[in-house]
Design an enzyme around this catalytic site. Sequence first.
Site, short mmCIF file in Angstrom:
data_model
loop_
_atom_site.label_atom_id
_atom_site.label_comp_id
_atom_site.label_asym_id
_atom_site.label_seq_id
_atom_site.Cartn_x
_atom_site.Cartn_y
_atom_site.Cartn_z
N SER A 189 -0.61 2.91 7.71
CA SER A 189 -0.07 4.13 8.32
C SER A 189 -1.63 5.49 8.55
O SER A 189 -1.20 6.12 9.07
CB SER A 189 0.70 5.10 7.19
N ASN A 227 0.79 -1.12 0.28
CA ASN A 227 0.20 -0.35 0.35
C ASN A 227 1.23 1.04 0.03
O ASN A 227 0.78 1.87 -0.75
CB ASN A 227 -0.97 0.26 1.35
N ASP A 228 1.61 1.87 0.96
CA ASP A 228 1.90 2.60 1.71
C ASP A 228 3.38 3.05 -0.60
O ASP A 228 3.78 4.24 -0.12
CB ASP A 228 2.77 2.90 2.60
N VAL A 229 3.62 1.77 0.20
CA VAL A 229 5.06 1.83 -1.10
C VAL A 229 4.69 1.96 -1.95
O VAL A 229 5.89 1.96 -3.00
CB VAL A 229 5.80 0.49 -0.69
N VAL A 230 3.36 2.36 -2.29
CA VAL A 230 2.90 2.49 -4.01
C VAL A 230 2.49 3.60 -4.38
O VAL A 230 2.21 4.09 -5.20
CB VAL A 230 2.75 1.59 -5.29
#
Lengths: 98, 469
Positions: B435, B394-397
């Site tokens: 997050s 999620n957050d890393v993309v």
Amino acid sequence: MIEGLPALYIFMLSAFTGYEVISRVPVILHTPLMSGSNFVHGIVLVGAMIAMGKADGVLELSIGFIAVIMAAGNAVGGYVATVRMLEMFHTSKKQGAK
Amino acid sequence: MAMGLIIDAVYFITAALFIMGLKKMSSPVTAARGIVWAGAAMVVASLVTFGAPQITLNLANTNLQLMLLALIIGSAVAYISAKRVAMTDMPQMIAMYNGMGGGAAAAIAAVELVKLSAGAESHGLTVQVLAVLGAVIGAVSFSGSAVAFAKLQGLMKKTLHLPAHQLMNIAIFAGVCVLGYLVSTGQPVSFDYVIWFFILSIVLGVMVTLPIGGADMPVVISLFNALTGLAVAFEGFVLNNAAMIIAGTVVGSSGTLLTQLMAKAMNRSLANVLFSGFGSDGGAAAAEEIEGSMKEIQATDAAVMMAYAQKVIIVPGYGMAVAQAQHKLKEMEGLLEARGVDVKYAIHPVAGRMPGHMNVLLAEAGVDYDKIRDLEEINPEFPIADVALVIGANDVVNPVARTNPDSPIYGMPILDADKAQNVIVIKRGQGAGFSGIENHLFYADNTQMLYGDGQKAVSELIAGIKALQ
């Protein structure tokens, strides 16, 4: 006897060695490497054995006993975990050769 | 005297083998050999230590009996637990073994300090100071790692803020400093001070780790790993043991570098990780406007899209690991490759719970490591990829990291999955990621959502691809 300036030299050179050795490690090996370095500080086992060897009285013996258990756990657990992770890395080449 | 020479020689070789072993671990080809070298060194070093002058090598000796018993218990418990643990649970096991090492270093210091308090002859101020430093560091690593283990194992609430937490930490740290000073300069050392010094040090480790969230745990475990190394080195000076000094220092410095690399990959400074809880000040970010809407796709359609693609990049995240979908992914990769599709895996530095954790999980499923690409390598390839399959990440993309300076993750290096022709996101349901930040990728025009459990969704994709044959 290691003390004074030679001790500082050993400390400094070892510190640089550690820094250099890891700086070339690819990201894919970071977790196995952390596990591997976790195993390496299992050398504390040697110190725990010495501390236990010279312990006198119930209190010192108990602390030494715990120290040896924990240090052995660090060394053995760290080793087995690292080996298990590293066993999983294969290359296409190797698989093709089989 | 001859025994002393042999021991010194073996320790010298041990230190060399450790360094060479670590170096070998820096390449996937030689890594498996590296750990065996280090393991052999450890066995020889432990065996030769039985000949040390401090150890009475007589089976009638109580110390030796207890030592052997402790060796057997510690080794057996660690061996069985390390053999049994699932690969997804490896990070907390590393935390636990690391904590044990820190505890052992602190315990060595405890034996020395108790001896001093009982009137043993001091080996000088420097030795006492080093013993105390090693003790604090080891004890903090011990209790901190225990908390990290409990959190990752799900035994403890993710974050815990006590009222005036920072103030309490400062007070405890000050207390540790004062007691440490009293213990290291005491002649003779007061036994009560020693006891309180250790209690406070252990409490400090717990208090420092309690407010840190699960996402930051890898950084913290890595930091404790480095700290244990340092503690071992300090106790090595106390026991005048070259193997401990060198191995401990090497781990201390390499662990520090690794910690910095991890923190950097997460776009966080180490101070930030340690002294503020992630997401506790957020919440406002969720209110922002998002253009577009989420579009759902069926597994059969997604399967067709991938089967007729030329290049597919798979972006696995922690959700993939939780769903244990790596074996299914490997199966799907095989099917796609048989159709001539170029399949690669894109791994964010902090995918999974630790840098490299995702690689281990994929390796477990038999994925070749030469199909696995890290962030810098793969990002230029996304624009020429037909499909980017995001599974459990999620957050890393989240492209917000590139575009929105107000976002808490702004500036974090991300995988440019949004630049692929088509993006398929496998996700359990709608909602924000770990997050709590909304992911703009999910609303992009070229993104389609495949809802469902990771493993089930990939199974459906496999069935879809097979149906085309």
